[in-house]
Write a protein that holds these residues in place. Structure first.
Motif, PDB file in Angstrom:
ATOM      1  N   UNK A  43       0.889  -1.156   0.000  1.00 33.95           N
ATOM      2  CA  UNK A  43       0.000   0.000   0.000  1.00 33.95           C
ATOM      3  C   UNK A  43       0.929   1.207   0.000  1.00 33.95           C
ATOM      4  N   UNK A  44       0.434   2.344  -0.474  1.00 32.80           N
ATOM      5  CA  UNK A  44       1.270   3.537  -0.597  1.00 32.80           C
ATOM      6  C   UNK A  44       0.541   4.724   0.013  1.00 32.80           C
ATOM      7  N   UNK A  45       1.242   5.459   0.857  1.00 31.46           N
ATOM      8  CA  UNK A  45       0.695   6.678   1.443  1.00 31.46           C
ATOM      9  C   UNK A  45       1.443   7.842   0.804  1.00 31.46           C
ATOM     10  N   UNK A  46       0.713   8.723   0.121  1.00 30.63           N
ATOM     11  CA  UNK A  46       1.303   9.876  -0.534  1.00 30.63           C
ATOM     12  C   UNK A  46       1.141  11.082   0.391  1.00 30.63           C
ATOM     13  N   UNK A  80      -1.753  -8.771   6.714  1.00 31.84           N
ATOM     14  CA  UNK A  80      -2.937  -9.628   6.815  1.00 31.84           C
ATOM     15  C   UNK A  80      -3.140 -10.482   5.564  1.00 31.84           C
ATOM     16  N   UNK A  81      -2.506 -10.114   4.476  1.00 33.43           N
ATOM     17  CA  UNK A  81      -2.694 -10.860   3.233  1.00 33.43           C
ATOM     18  C   UNK A  81      -1.476 -11.694   2.842  1.00 33.43           C
ATOM     19  N   UNK A  82      -0.510 -11.785   3.737  1.00 31.08           N
ATOM     20  CA  UNK A  82       0.740 -12.478   3.427  1.00 31.08           C
ATOM     21  C   UNK A  82       0.543 -13.985   3.337  1.00 31.08           C
ATOM     22  N   UNK A  83       0.923 -14.537   2.178  1.00 27.76           N
ATOM     23  CA  UNK A  83       0.888 -15.990   1.973  1.00 27.76           C
ATOM     24  C   UNK A  83       2.251 -16.615   2.256  1.00 27.76           C
ATOM     25  N   UNK A  84       3.295 -15.836   2.058  1.00 30.07           N
ATOM     26  CA  UNK A  84       4.671 -16.308   2.226  1.00 30.07           C
ATOM     27  C   UNK A  84       5.360 -15.421   3.260  1.00 30.07           C
ATOM     28  N   UNK A 118      13.488  -0.816  11.873  1.00 34.81           N
ATOM     29  CA  UNK A 118      13.639  -0.058  13.113  1.00 34.81           C
ATOM     30  C   UNK A 118      12.284   0.019  13.819  1.00 34.81           C
ATOM     31  N   UNK A 119      12.137  -0.705  14.919  1.00 31.99           N
ATOM     32  CA  UNK A 119      10.846  -0.826  15.596  1.00 31.99           C
ATOM     33  C   UNK A 119      10.286   0.505  16.073  1.00 31.99           C
ATOM     34  N   UNK A 120      11.164   1.392  16.544  1.00 34.93           N
ATOM     35  CA  UNK A 120      10.696   2.701  16.998  1.00 34.93           C
ATOM     36  C   UNK A 120      10.121   3.502  15.832  1.00 34.93           C
ATOM     37  N   UNK A 121      10.812   3.480  14.694  1.00 32.25           N
ATOM     38  CA  UNK A 121      10.299   4.182  13.512  1.00 32.25           C
ATOM     39  C   UNK A 121       8.992   3.570  13.028  1.00 32.25           C
ATOM     40  N   UNK A 122       8.942   2.254  12.972  1.00 28.44           N
ATOM     41  CA  UNK A 122       7.726   1.572  12.519  1.00 28.44           C
ATOM     42  C   UNK A 122       6.542   1.978  13.394  1.00 28.44           C
ATOM     43  N   UNK A 123       6.734   1.944  14.691  1.00 27.53           N
ATOM     44  CA  UNK A 123       5.642   2.282  15.613  1.00 27.53           C
ATOM     45  C   UNK A 123       5.299   3.771  15.549  1.00 27.53           C
ATOM     46  N   UNK A 124       6.302   4.626  15.400  1.00 31.59           N
ATOM     47  CA  UNK A 124       6.050   6.071  15.291  1.00 31.59           C
ATOM     48  C   UNK A 124       5.231   6.396  14.047  1.00 31.59           C
ATOM     49  N   UNK A 125       5.582   5.771  12.917  1.00 39.59           N
ATOM     50  CA  UNK A 125       4.817   5.993  11.694  1.00 39.59           C
ATOM     51  C   UNK A 125       3.417   5.410  11.817  1.00 39.59           C
ATOM     52  N   UNK A 126       3.296   4.255  12.470  1.00 39.91           N
ATOM     53  CA  UNK A 126       1.971   3.649  12.670  1.00 39.91           C
ATOM     54  C   UNK A 126       1.057   4.618  13.415  1.00 39.91           C
ATOM     55  N   UNK A 131      -2.014   3.999  10.921  1.00 40.19           N
ATOM     56  CA  UNK A 131      -1.990   2.750  10.165  1.00 40.19           C
ATOM     57  C   UNK A 131      -2.683   1.638  10.942  1.00 40.19           C
ATOM     58  N   UNK A 132      -3.488   0.822  10.265  1.00 45.30           N
ATOM     59  CA  UNK A 132      -4.106  -0.338  10.932  1.00 45.30           C
ATOM     60  C   UNK A 132      -3.030  -1.286  11.461  1.00 45.30           C
ATOM     61  N   UNK A 133      -3.397  -2.146  12.388  1.00 40.93           N
ATOM     62  CA  UNK A 133      -2.423  -3.014  13.067  1.00 40.93           C
ATOM     63  C   UNK A 133      -1.671  -3.950  12.126  1.00 40.93           C
ATOM     64  N   UNK A 134      -2.262  -4.342  11.020  1.00 42.69           N
ATOM     65  CA  UNK A 134      -1.608  -5.252  10.083  1.00 42.69           C
ATOM     66  C   UNK A 134      -0.800  -4.544   8.997  1.00 42.69           C
ATOM     67  N   UNK A 135      -0.737  -3.217   9.058  1.00 41.60           N
ATOM     68  CA  UNK A 135       0.012  -2.451   8.062  1.00 41.60           C
ATOM     69  C   UNK A 135       1.326  -1.987   8.682  1.00 41.60           C
ATOM     70  N   UNK A 136       2.434  -2.261   7.970  1.00 35.92           N
ATOM     71  CA  UNK A 136       3.770  -1.888   8.442  1.00 35.92           C
ATOM     72  C   UNK A 136       4.393  -0.898   7.467  1.00 35.92           C
ATOM     73  N   UNK A 137       4.802   0.264   7.977  1.00 35.16           N
ATOM     74  CA  UNK A 137       5.526   1.225   7.147  1.00 35.16           C
ATOM     75  C   UNK A 137       6.919   0.659   6.881  1.00 35.16           C
ATOM     76  N   UNK A 138       7.284   0.572   5.610  1.00 36.40           N
ATOM     77  CA  UNK A 138       8.548  -0.040   5.201  1.00 36.40           C
ATOM     78  C   UNK A 138       9.604   0.999   4.816  1.00 36.40           C
ATOM     79  N   UNK A 139       9.225   1.931   3.946  1.00 31.26           N
ATOM     80  CA  UNK A 139      10.192   2.931   3.493  1.00 31.26           C
ATOM     81  C   UNK A 139       9.494   4.255   3.227  1.00 31.26           C
ATOM     82  N   UNK A 140      10.290   5.306   3.275  1.00 34.97           N
ATOM     83  CA  UNK A 140       9.851   6.665   2.996  1.00 34.97           C
ATOM     84  C   UNK A 140      10.705   7.175   1.845  1.00 34.97           C
ATOM     85  N   UNK A 141      10.060   7.722   0.798  1.00 34.34           N
ATOM     86  CA  UNK A 141      10.803   8.232  -0.346  1.00 34.34           C
ATOM     87  C   UNK A 141      10.394   9.669  -0.625  1.00 34.34           C
ATOM     88  N   UNK A 142      11.213  10.651  -0.215  1.00 40.46           N
ATOM     89  CA  UNK A 142      10.987  12.036  -0.635  1.00 40.46           C
ATOM     90  C   UNK A 142      11.278  12.143  -2.134  1.00 40.46           C
TER      91      UNK A 142
END
Length: 166
Positions: A43-46, A80-84, A118-126, A131-142
């Motif tokens: 998913x992408x957040x603009x 939530x949709x991960x098969x692998x 980075x767990x602190x960053x992941x939780x801060x962005x959440x 972000x819903x509990x099953x969504x994880x922020x992975x990267x930020x691209x300016x």
């Protein structure tokens, strides 16, 4: 191959807007990345709002460049949709790289700012993005029109190449 060799991390941007059509074209490229089992867990957040970008720069210690970027994209994974299990990391990395390459191809600059693992960053962005509990922020691209042009570098190192065995 020229875009792969020419792409460089850009951290300074011109005060010039990036059109919605251009943003959609960049996201389209991201969605064409390969993924394990064609799962496409992304998913992408603009982000365009200046106060939002300023808050992101507070959350992420290495993303000050987001303040001057006209737009930023946050690549997220839907667990939530991960098969692998675990392969979503590779999938989101491929989507992130496609964003960088397409931006460069369109004459834009961009830089990959890591969020996960980075767990602190992941939780801060959440928390900040709601972000819903099953969504994880992975990267930020300016992303924006570059105000700098980093030189190209030949990164090929034959000493890192092995055939058949180590």
């Amino acid at each position: 191959m020229s875009i792969i060799y020419a792409r460089r991390s850009v951290r300074k941007f011109q005060p010039r807007d990036v059109s919605e059509d251009t943003i959609l074209e960049i996201i389209r490229a991201a969605m064409h990345a390969p993924s394990a089992g064609n799962e496409q867990p992304w998913h992408f957040v603009v982000i365009k709002n200046q106060s939002t970008k300023e808050k992101i720069a507070e959350i992420h210690p290495y993303a000050k460049s987001v303040i001057s970027a006209p737009v930023a994209v946050i690549v997220c994974a839907d667990l939530s949709s991960v098969k692998y299990p675990g392969f979503w990391v590779q999938d989101c990395a491929a989507a992130t790289e496609n964003i960088l390459l397409r931006a460069a191809e369109l004459g834009l600059g961009a830089v990959w700012c890591g969020i996960y693992p980075d767990e602190l960053r992941v939780e801060s962005f959440r928390k900040f993005l709601g972000l819903p509990k099953d969504i994880v922020a992975f990267s930020l691209i300016p992303i924006g029109y570059p105000a700098e042009k980093p030189g190209t570098v030949d990164r090929f190192r034959k000493d890192r190449l092995h055939f058949e065995r180590w």
